[in-house]
Design a protein around this motif. Structure first.
Motif, PDB file in Angstrom:
ATOM      1  N   ARG A  17       0.837  -1.205   0.000  1.00  6.71           N
ATOM      2  CA  ARG A  17       0.000   0.000   0.000  1.00  6.71           C
ATOM      3  C   ARG A  17       0.872   1.254   0.000  1.00  6.71           C
ATOM      4  N   TYR A  18       0.390   2.287  -0.593  1.00  3.76           N
ATOM      5  CA  TYR A  18       1.037   3.595  -0.489  1.00  3.76           C
ATOM      6  C   TYR A  18      -0.049   4.640  -0.679  1.00  3.76           C
ATOM      7  N   LYS A  21      -1.581   8.571  -5.350  1.00  4.97           N
ATOM      8  CA  LYS A  21      -1.880   9.909  -5.905  1.00  4.97           C
ATOM      9  C   LYS A  21      -2.587   9.768  -7.247  1.00  4.97           C
ATOM     10  N   GLN A  74      -6.061  18.261  -5.709  1.00  3.64           N
ATOM     11  CA  GLN A  74      -5.514  16.893  -5.686  1.00  3.64           C
ATOM     12  C   GLN A  74      -6.444  15.971  -6.497  1.00  3.64           C
ATOM     13  N   GLN A  76      -6.873  12.837  -6.661  1.00  2.22           N
ATOM     14  CA  GLN A  76      -7.501  11.676  -6.009  1.00  2.22           C
ATOM     15  C   GLN A  76      -8.985  11.925  -5.723  1.00  2.22           C
ATOM     16  N   TYR A 144      -9.143   9.463  13.431  1.00  2.00           N
ATOM     17  CA  TYR A 144      -7.981   8.864  12.765  1.00  2.00           C
ATOM     18  C   TYR A 144      -7.940   7.343  12.947  1.00  2.00           C
ATOM     19  N   CYS A 162      -5.906   6.630  -0.403  1.00  2.65           N
ATOM     20  CA  CYS A 162      -5.061   7.747   0.030  1.00  2.65           C
ATOM     21  C   CYS A 162      -5.726   8.460   1.199  1.00  2.65           C
ATOM     22  N   PRO A 163      -5.048   8.471   2.360  1.00  2.00           N
ATOM     23  CA  PRO A 163      -5.571   9.269   3.474  1.00  2.00           C
ATOM     24  C   PRO A 163      -5.284  10.730   3.160  1.00  2.00           C
ATOM     25  N   MET A 164      -6.207  11.610   3.476  1.00  2.00           N
ATOM     26  CA  MET A 164      -6.006  13.007   3.067  1.00  2.00           C
ATOM     27  C   MET A 164      -6.455  14.005   4.118  1.00  2.00           C
ATOM     28  N   GLY A 166      -5.127  17.249   3.231  1.00  2.03           N
ATOM     29  CA  GLY A 166      -4.746  18.417   2.431  1.00  2.03           C
ATOM     30  C   GLY A 166      -5.978  19.041   1.799  1.00  2.03           C
ATOM     31  N   ARG A 206      10.572   4.542   5.906  1.00  3.66           N
ATOM     32  CA  ARG A 206      10.115   4.336   7.284  1.00  3.66           C
ATOM     33  C   ARG A 206      11.324   4.251   8.216  1.00  3.66           C
TER      34      ARG A 206
HETATM   35  C1  FMN Z   1      -3.714  11.977   8.172  1.00  2.00           C
HETATM   36  C2  FMN Z   1      -3.001  11.941   6.866  1.00  2.00           C
HETATM   37  C3  FMN Z   1      -3.212  12.925   5.931  1.00  2.00           C
HETATM   38  C4  FMN Z   1      -2.612  12.868   4.673  1.00  2.00           C
HETATM   39  N1  FMN Z   1      -2.917  13.802   3.716  1.00  2.00           N
HETATM   40  C5  FMN Z   1      -2.490  13.617   2.444  1.00  2.00           C
HETATM   41  C6  FMN Z   1      -2.950  14.432   1.384  1.00  2.00           C
HETATM   42  O1  FMN Z   1      -3.734  15.352   1.560  1.00  2.00           O
HETATM   43  N2  FMN Z   1      -2.496  14.161   0.140  1.00  2.00           N
HETATM   44  C7  FMN Z   1      -1.626  13.148  -0.138  1.00  2.00           C
HETATM   45  O2  FMN Z   1      -1.272  12.950  -1.307  1.00  2.00           O
HETATM   46  N3  FMN Z   1      -1.157  12.365   0.860  1.00  2.00           N
HETATM   47  C8  FMN Z   1      -1.571  12.557   2.134  1.00  2.00           C
HETATM   48  N4  FMN Z   1      -1.147  11.725   3.139  1.00  2.00           N
HETATM   49  C9  FMN Z   1      -0.212  10.643   2.807  1.00  2.00           C
HETATM   50  C10 FMN Z   1       1.161  10.747   3.493  1.00  2.00           C
HETATM   51  O3  FMN Z   1       1.918  11.742   2.904  1.00  2.00           O
HETATM   52  C11 FMN Z   1       1.820   9.359   3.386  1.00  2.00           C
HETATM   53  O4  FMN Z   1       1.004   8.425   4.050  1.00  2.00           O
HETATM   54  C12 FMN Z   1       3.218   9.332   4.001  1.00  2.00           C
HETATM   55  O5  FMN Z   1       4.086  10.168   3.314  1.00  2.00           O
HETATM   56  C13 FMN Z   1       3.780   7.915   3.993  1.00  2.00           C
HETATM   57  O6  FMN Z   1       3.785   7.374   2.705  1.00  2.00           O
HETATM   58  P1  FMN Z   1       2.960   6.077   2.266  1.00  2.00           P
HETATM   59  O7  FMN Z   1       1.607   6.170   2.901  1.00  2.00           O
HETATM   60  O8  FMN Z   1       2.881   6.185   0.766  1.00  2.00           O
HETATM   61  O9  FMN Z   1       3.709   4.883   2.714  1.00  2.00           O
HETATM   62  C14 FMN Z   1      -1.712  11.804   4.388  1.00  2.00           C
HETATM   63  C15 FMN Z   1      -1.485  10.824   5.361  1.00  2.00           C
HETATM   64  C16 FMN Z   1      -2.127  10.870   6.569  1.00  2.00           C
HETATM   65  C17 FMN Z   1      -1.910   9.758   7.551  1.00  2.00           C
END
Ligand code: FMN
Length: 216
Positions: A17-18, A21, A74, A76, A144, A162-164, A166, A206
C-alpha cells in the motif's frame, strides 16, 4: 489460512500500500469491497465508545469537483472510485452521553440505571474536556482510528487508498452543508485502484524497527 500466511499477508499488504496519488478512474471498486471497508470503519473502537463521527461517501460528481478545488486540486478527490469524508460531530455536549447510554442499553438489553458507571465516565469526560478546552481535539483524534483501519482493510483487499487532510476544512464543510448537520470535516479517504504511477514503485520510507519500537 494459517497464522504464518496471515502474518505474511498483513506485512505484504502494508508494504504494497502507499498513499496513492494517481487512480485509474476506469477501474471501480466493487460494492461488496467498499461496504467491507466502511463496515471496518463502523466497527472501529473509540474512547469510551463515543463514536462521535460520520462517514460521508460523496458520490455526486459535481460535489467531488468542488471538493477538489478546495483540496489543492488533488486529483484523487475526483479520480478514485470512492471519496469518504470522515466528519466529527460538533454536538457532543448536547448528545454524546445520551446517545451512548441509549445505544448501550438497547444493544445490551439493559436498563440505563444499571449502567451508572458508564454514565459517570461519559459525563466526567465531557465536563473535564469542555473545561480544559480539549473536547474538540479529543473527538477529532478519534476519527484517525477508522481512517487507519480503513487503510488496512483496503490494503488487505488489494485496494488502493489515500488518506487526506490536504484540504480547507471550512470550505469542505460549506460545500457539504455539514454545519447544519452538527458535523465538521476532519479527514478524508479516497479508495480505488492505482493508475500508472512511478511513486508506487518507490521503496517505503520508514524508520527502522529498532528506532521506532522500544521494548522495556
Ligand atoms: C492523516 C493523513 C493525511 C494525509 N494527507 C495527504 C494528502 O492530503 N495528500 C496526499 O497525497 N497524501 C496525504 N497523506 C499521505 C502521506 O503523505 C503518506 O502516508 C506518508 O508520506 C507515507 O507514505 P505512504 O503512505 O505512501 O507509505 C496523508 C497521510 C495521513 C496519515
Amino acid at each position: 489460512m494459517n497464522k504464518e500466511k496471515i502474518r505474511e499477508k498483513i506485512i505484504k499488504s502494508l508494504k504494497w500500500r502507499y498513499a496513492t496519488k494517481v487512480f485509474d478512474s476506469s477501474k471501480i471498486v466493487s460494492e461488496d469491497d467498499i461496504n467491507t471497508i466502511l463496515e471496518s470503519a463502523r466497527l472501529s473502537p473509540s474512547s469510551i465508545g463515543i463514536e462521535m463521527w460520520k462517514f460521508i461517501v460523496v458520490k455526486n460528481k459535481e460535489l467531488r469537483e468542488k471538493l477538489r478545488e478546495v483540496s489543492y486540486n488533488q486529483p484523487q478527490i475526483t479520480d478514485a472510485s470512492y471519496l469518504i469524508v470522515i466528519a466529527q460531530r460538533t454536538d457532543a455536549v448536547e448528545n454524546m452521553t445520551k446517545e451512548r447510554m441509549e445505544r448501550t442499553a438497547k444493544i445490551l438489553n439493559a436498563e440505563e440505571d444499571s449502567l451508572v458507571g458508564l454514565k459517570t465516565m461519559l459525563e466526567g469526560s465531557i465536563t473535564q474536556k469542555s473545561s480544559d478546552g480539549s473536547l474538540d481535539s479529543w473527538i477529532k483524534s478519534q476519527t484517525y482510528i477508522p481512517l487507519g483501519i480503513m487503510l488496512e482493510t483496503a490494503a488487505l483487499l488489494d485496494i488502493d487508498a489515500c488518506p487526506m487532510e490536504g484540504f480547507l476544512p471550512e470550505k469542505v464543510d460549506e460545500i457539504l452543508g455539514l454545519k447544519d448537520k452538527n458535523l465538521k470535516s476532519s479527514t478524508m479517504l479516497t479508495v480505488g485502484y492505482r493508475g500508472v504511477d512511478k511513486m508506487s514503485e518507490y521503496p517505503k520510507v520508514r524508520r527502522e524497527f529498532d528506532d521506532a519500537i522500544e521494548f522495556i
